[in-house]
Design an enzyme around this catalytic site. Structure first.
Site, PDB file in Angstrom:
ATOM      1  N   SER A  97       0.839  -1.201   0.000  1.00 47.57           N
ATOM      2  CA  SER A  97       0.000   0.000   0.000  1.00 47.57           C
ATOM      3  C   SER A  97       0.877   1.255   0.000  1.00 47.57           C
ATOM      4  CB  SER A  97      -0.905  -0.011   1.235  1.00 47.57           C
ATOM      5  OG  SER A  97      -1.684   1.155   1.277  1.00 47.57           O
ATOM      6  N   GLY A  98       0.543   2.180  -0.898  1.00 45.56           N
ATOM      7  CA  GLY A  98       1.294   3.424  -1.002  1.00 45.56           C
ATOM      8  C   GLY A  98       2.427   3.384  -1.994  1.00 45.56           C
ATOM      9  N   THR A 154      -2.136   1.745  -7.918  1.00 44.97           N
ATOM     10  CA  THR A 154      -3.347   2.316  -8.532  1.00 44.97           C
ATOM     11  C   THR A 154      -2.979   3.371  -9.566  1.00 44.97           C
ATOM     12  OG1 THR A 154      -4.599   1.911  -6.505  1.00 44.97           O
ATOM     13  CG2 THR A 154      -5.519   3.490  -8.065  1.00 44.97           C
ATOM     14  N   ASN A 177      -1.116   5.476   3.066  1.00 48.01           N
ATOM     15  CA  ASN A 177      -1.598   6.007   1.783  1.00 48.01           C
ATOM     16  C   ASN A 177      -2.993   6.581   1.984  1.00 48.01           C
ATOM     17  OD1 ASN A 177      -2.209   6.526  -0.861  1.00 48.01           O
ATOM     18  ND2 ASN A 177      -2.053   4.413  -1.577  1.00 48.01           N
ATOM     19  N   SER A 190      -5.605   4.326  -0.526  1.00 41.25           N
ATOM     20  CA  SER A 190      -5.068   2.973  -0.634  1.00 41.25           C
ATOM     21  C   SER A 190      -6.142   2.020  -1.146  1.00 41.25           C
ATOM     22  CB  SER A 190      -4.577   2.501   0.741  1.00 41.25           C
ATOM     23  OG  SER A 190      -4.157   1.157   0.690  1.00 41.25           O
ATOM     24  N   SER A 191      -5.795   1.250  -2.177  1.00 40.82           N
ATOM     25  CA  SER A 191      -6.711   0.221  -2.680  1.00 40.82           C
ATOM     26  C   SER A 191      -6.759  -0.919  -1.677  1.00 40.82           C
ATOM     27  CB  SER A 191      -6.236  -0.313  -4.041  1.00 40.82           C
ATOM     28  OG  SER A 191      -6.272   0.683  -5.009  1.00 40.82           O
ATOM     29  N   GLY A 215       1.088  -6.427  -2.669  1.00 47.81           N
ATOM     30  CA  GLY A 215       2.326  -7.175  -2.606  1.00 47.81           C
ATOM     31  C   GLY A 215       2.373  -7.985  -1.308  1.00 47.81           C
ATOM     32  N   GLU A 242       2.818  -8.928   2.358  1.00 49.21           N
ATOM     33  CA  GLU A 242       2.651  -8.064   3.525  1.00 49.21           C
ATOM     34  C   GLU A 242       3.060  -8.786   4.800  1.00 49.21           C
ATOM     35  OE1 GLU A 242      -1.353  -6.617   3.704  1.00 49.21           O
ATOM     36  OE2 GLU A 242      -0.967  -5.006   2.279  1.00 49.21           O
TER      37      GLU A 242
END
Length: 1033
Positions: free
Chosen positions: A142-143, A147, A192, A195-196, A421, A423
């Site tokens: 995330s971040g 996206t 983020n 964040s998605s 990715g 985590e």
């Protein structure tokens, strides 16, 4: 300007031309396009553009240092072979303009510096040229910018692909799907602000022209736990805040909502209702407009918002506890809102939120829940409703994006996979387990496909493939997904097992079933040292990227279906379509297997996204954080696999063009085979056999230092070439002058061609108007081209009726030309006819007038010439000729006469004179029929040769009508008609002919079709004639 200044300018220009030509640079409107090799000269400052060219490729420190050099120079993209590594800059860079898109359009992958557009264009061109579906896999935490990377790819295709009105609609829907999915699937996190919180796979479908015509989206791993809980400083999904901040007053009143997020339990846990970088009110307008563009009806939007509001009301349901410990609902207002918004019975819903159903031995029992259980059930229902609403939303978008043209069912596809990715957190839940399992599968796929593409290239070039040693993580994937004894199967069994199944019983069963596996351990099974860092409710998996501890608390609740049949019994159809229960882990495993099938069927490209720091600051490079991501993204393993063979490979032509100046034999140009030229060049450079291999079309260089030495030699050679060229400036001046002339000629031809095309297009638009300056050129050309076409395609004979179709403006002129031409051709034809041929044509015209389309054997007579007579002088008895006296005989033919009594066939001769037709039997004149007395002639429409000469009954010299048969019926009757001037007296009958037999009696001839010619007396006393059909009518 004097001659000295001109020569100085020429020398500078010549030096620039020489440098660019020798270094293999590409010139465009934006300046010099630097190739990958050109950038090597500045590698000490900006690093290398491809990690494959790192000398110490096994060093993680060297890898990260190369990333740092490029990041400091705002070079956020770097390759690992064909894999793109992207570092989030946390600031706007001027590298995404339309000019940049055009710069990367249609250019070879390695001819330009690394960029997301290069990957996009390479996939697009591969899809178009190789006719194979492509996919781009985007991963990172995330971040990291996943996206944004997918957005840039979509924008690139939207700008550079062919377009039409229909295509523009699809492009708009593809682009507008982003804000909708972000509103329902993205949230503010510590890492983020946008964040998605789900994985997304999107197929973009292209038609045969390469235009985007449709799309399809699959979603994975929505973070449903965020609906009921957020960490401090984080928010729930954007849509909740957008609805509360941007929704109209009437809408909020109908939904039972207040314009204050602090009033809702599901929105206060993160204590972050406002974010400076997010404008919820403005985003609400964008989302409502996007829903309209995508094709959502007002009723569908209303039902969608009902579900979103119901989740907020579910969160505000409060429970009280009875003395017995059973829970009961204390907020009846929320139940009323929920019953109305969800379309369910309030009492049934209330019971479902406070009781659980147990089926034992076929009996259904209801058991009350305590406070903790009831709260968990409420939260599980909220997560399930939101999760399935999100799935419904994605399906509706897919309907809008569906490719509806049945003409081209096999559309080409480029897929975009945007997924988490690997985590690792301090507390890793069931969702992290699913995410990391997904990354295990993707890593397995990546290594397999990378090795396969490498092996295919080696085999295609005829170079021996050496097996590469790598960590095969299939053993980990099997541990998770294997049937009956994999972790997911064990979790399913616990979810479905009757009795008091719990998270702890799941952990115990895990220990008993797979406790001896080398890649799994628990607090109970591990050694004393490890127990100190593991909780009793955790198990540890050794992934490809490292060890991860997973906490089993809530695992069964996350995987078990939250919706009971009772609570769904009276739901609306809309809600029923959302709540289809299935174990979450099994559902994800099945979805992931389908995703792997999709990816395996396509040619992959990879984008690995890296976050440079947790503070979202531009220019800050956190080495510890980046090392963590490099490890979990498997980048070093990727690089090791790619460098297992040869670090650098190029086509012979590209390599020779760049470095040919380093060898006297290849400079200034090589005239032989490219492979021989490259072989000569590398021998001159002193390459050792172990440093390179020559394939069928490429050179493979094993070590980067070999390439660096070659590049440094070229840099030195460049300066000596510039000095040498100053001595041949006169030749360069002439060359530049001549090239300038040629360029001017080409430019002039292009301008003239463009003007001609422009005039043609404008003329075509105004072609139906009166002649005017806009269409005169077009009309003149149309006239000219028609006349030239007419000249080449004029009819060659008078019988040729073909004539080119004229344009509208020349229809009248064309018709006049056709008539004049035909008259002229007929006049010329008539002048060339001799008297004999003219007489023949006149007879043929008479025959055509009498028999065409009336007599069956007429077409067979057309190509046969009529003769002057069918009997020569020797065949006619001299006494007959003597009897004729001075009458001139015009035609004679043998015939068969049928008697009036019995129809017996008698051979006779028919002689035509100037005044009469004479029937002769050997030396006797049996009958003379004056033309003036001839009443008419009858003949059938069939192919027979029977005809009747009708004579007056009152003429006592005549015994009745004469029935004759001739083998040359068309010729004979044409001669009779001309001699007797009885063209209009020949009757062609169908079926039968009635004739006079004398003494007031009549005879009848019947004509029928048959297989062969037959003339005989019938039983009814008639003369029967059977004749074959020669032509169908």
């Amino acid at each position: 300007m004097d001659l000295g200044n001109i020569c100085g300018l020429v020398r500078k220009t010549q030096a620039s031309i020489v440098e660019n030509r020798f270094l293999g640079k590409r010139i465009d409107d934006d300046g010099v396009r630097i190739t990958m090799e050109s950038a090597l000269t500045a590698r000490d400052r900006v690093g290398v553009q491809d990690f494959v060219l790192l000398e110490n490729h096994t060093s993680e420190a060297a890898f990260i240092e190369n990333l740092r050099k490029r990041f400091k120079e705002n070079l956020i993209y770097t390759y690992i072979g064909s894999v793109l590594v992207s570092v989030n800059p946390y600031k706007d860079l001027e590298i995404y303009t339309k000019n940049h898109m055009e710069r990367y359009r249609g250019i070879n992958f390695y001819e330009v510096s690394p960029h997301i557009y290069a990957v996009s264009d390479n996939s697009y061109r591969s899809m178009r040229t190789e006719r194979r579906d492509q996919c781009i896999l985007i991963s990172g935490e995330s971040g990291a910018g996943k996206t944004e990377a997918s957005k840039k790819i979509l924008q690139y295709y939207a700008v550079t692909c062919p377009a039409s009105d229909q295509v523009e609609t699809v492009k708009d829907r593809l682009l507008q799907s982003n804000p909708v999915l972000e509103a329902f699937g993205n949230a503010k996190t510590l890492r983020n602000d946008n964040s998605s919180r789900f994985g997304k796979y999107m197929d973009i479908q292209f038609d045969f022209k390469g235009a985007p015509v449709g799309g399809h989206i699959l979603n994975y791993l929505l973070e449903k736990s965020r609906v009921v809980h957020q960490n401090h400083g984080e928010r729930n999904f954007h849509i909740f805040y957008q609805l509360i901040e941007g929704g109209e007053e009437d809408l909020l009143r109908r939904l039972g909502l207040e314009r204050n997020p602090q009033q809702y339990q599901y929105l206060v846990k993160g204590n972050c209702p406002k974010v400076s970088s997010i404008n919820d009110r403005s985003d609400w307008k964008v989302v409502r407009k996007a829903l309209s563009v995508i094709g959502f009806s007002e009723d569908e939007v209303e039902e969608l918002l009902n579900i979103i509001a119901s989740v907020l009301h579910l969160g505000n349901i409060q429970y009280g506890g009875e003395d017995s410990g059973n829970a009961y609902i204390t907020t009846d207002t929320q139940i009323k809102y929920l019953a109305r918004l969800l379309g369910v019975d309030g009492l049934v819903l209330k019971e479902a939120l406070t009781h659980k159903k147990i089926i034992a031995k076929g009996e259904e029992l209801k058991s009350p829940l305590n406070l903790e259980q009831a709260s968990s059930a409420r939260d599980a229902l909220s997560k399930a409703v939101y999760g399935r609403t999100f799935t419904w939303l994605v399906n509706k978008i897919n309907v809008s994006l569906a490719y509806k043209d049945e003409t081209y069912k096999n559309a080409s596809v480029i897929g975009l996979l945007d997924i988490y990715g690997f985590e690792v957190f301090q507390h890793n839940s069931f969702e992290q387990f699913c995410i990391n399992y997904c990354n295990e599968k993707l890593q397995q796929l990546f290594i397999e496909l990378t090795l396969k593409s490498e092996q295919d290239e080696y085999e295609a070039e005829g170079i021996t493939w050496e097996p590469v040693q790598y960590f095969n993580n299939k053993i980990i994937c099997d541990l998770v997904e294997e049937k009956f004894k994999g972790i997911i199967s064990i979790l399913d069994e616990e979810c479905l097992r009757p009795g008091d199944a719990s998270d702890i019983t799941f952990l115990e069963k895990l220990e008993n079933t797979v406790g001896g596996h080398a890649h799994l351990t628990t607090h109970k099974l591990t050694d004393g040292k490890t127990r100190k860092v593991m909780g009793r409710e955790e198990f540890r998996l050794l992934h490809y990227a490292g060890e991860v501890n997973y906490n089993v608390n809530g695992v069964l609740a996350s995987s078990r279906p939250p919706c009971s049949s009772t609570s769904l019994a009276r739901c609306s159809l809309f809600l029923l379509s959302l709540c289809l229960c299935l174990q979450a882990a099994t559902q994800f495993k099945t979805s992931l297997a389908k995703l792997m099938e999709i990816l395996m069927s396509k040619e992959p490209s990879y984008v690995r996204c890296i976050k440079p720091n947790d503070a979202k600051q531009a220019g800050r490079f956190d080495e510890v954080l980046i090392r963590h991501q490099v490890k979990y993204l498997g980048l070093m393993e990727n690089l090791r696999v790619r460098r297992a063979g040869f670090a650098y490979r190029r086509h012979y032509e590209t390599f020779l063009q760049r470095y040919k100046s380093l060898c006297p034999e290849t400079w200034p140009s090589w005239q032989g085979k490219l492979a021989d030229g490259v072989s000569t060049l590398v021998k001159h450079l002193g390459y050792k056999p172990e440093e390179y291999k020559l394939g069928r079309s490429k050179i493979f260089i094993r070590f980067p230092k070999t390439l660096f030495a070659t590049e440094d030699a070229l840099e030195t050679r460049k300066h000596s070439l510039g000095e040498r060229e100053s001595h041949v400036s006169h030749a360069v001046v002439v060359q530049a002058w001549w090239k300038g002339i040629l360029a001017c000629r080409r430019a002039r031809r292009r301008r003239e061609a463009a003007n001609t095309i422009r005039r043609f297009i404008k003329g075509f638009i105004y072609r139906h108007n009166e002649r005017c300056p806009e269409n005169e050129y077009f009309l003149d050309y149309v006239r000219y081209s028609f006349l030239m076409k007419l000249r080449r395609n004029l009819p060659k004979t008078v019988l040729d009726k073909s004539w080119p179709t004229p344009p509208t403006a020349l229809i009248e002129a064309s018709e006049r030309l056709r008539k004049l031409y035909m008259q002229n051709m007929v006049w010329g034809y008539c002048k060339r006819i001799n008297p004999e041929w003219k007489h023949q044509l006149e007879q043929k015209m008479v025959a055509s007038e009498i028999f065409k389309n009336k007599k069956d054997n007429y077409p067979q007579s057309v190509p046969k010439l009529f003769v002057g007579t069918r009997l020569n002088g020797e065949e006619i008895n001299p006494k007959v000729l003597q009897s004729l006296g001075s009458e001139k005989m015009k035609y004679a033919v043998p015939v068969t006469k049928y008697d009036r009594k019995g129809y017996k066939a008698r051979p006779r001769q028919l002689l035509l004179t100037s005044n009469s037709a004479v029937i002769v039997e050997e030396a006797k004149l049996k009958q003379r029929i004056d033309y003036a007395a001839l009443k008419g002639i009858s003949v059938s429409s069939l192919s027979d040769g029977v005809f009747v000469l009708h004579v007056p009954t009152e003429d006592k010299k005549q015994k009745g009508d004469v029935v004759l048969q001739s083998d040359h019926i068309i010729e004979t009757l044409t001669k009779v008609a001309i001699c007797a001037d009885k063209v209009n007296s020949i009757n062609i009958n169908q079926g039968s002919i009635t004739f006079t037999m004398g003494q007031g009696r009549e005879g009848i001839i019947d004509f029928t079709s048959g297989s062969e010619l037959l003339v005989a007396k019938a039983k009814n006393g008639h003369l029967s004639v059977t004749a074959p059909r020669l032509n169908s009518r």
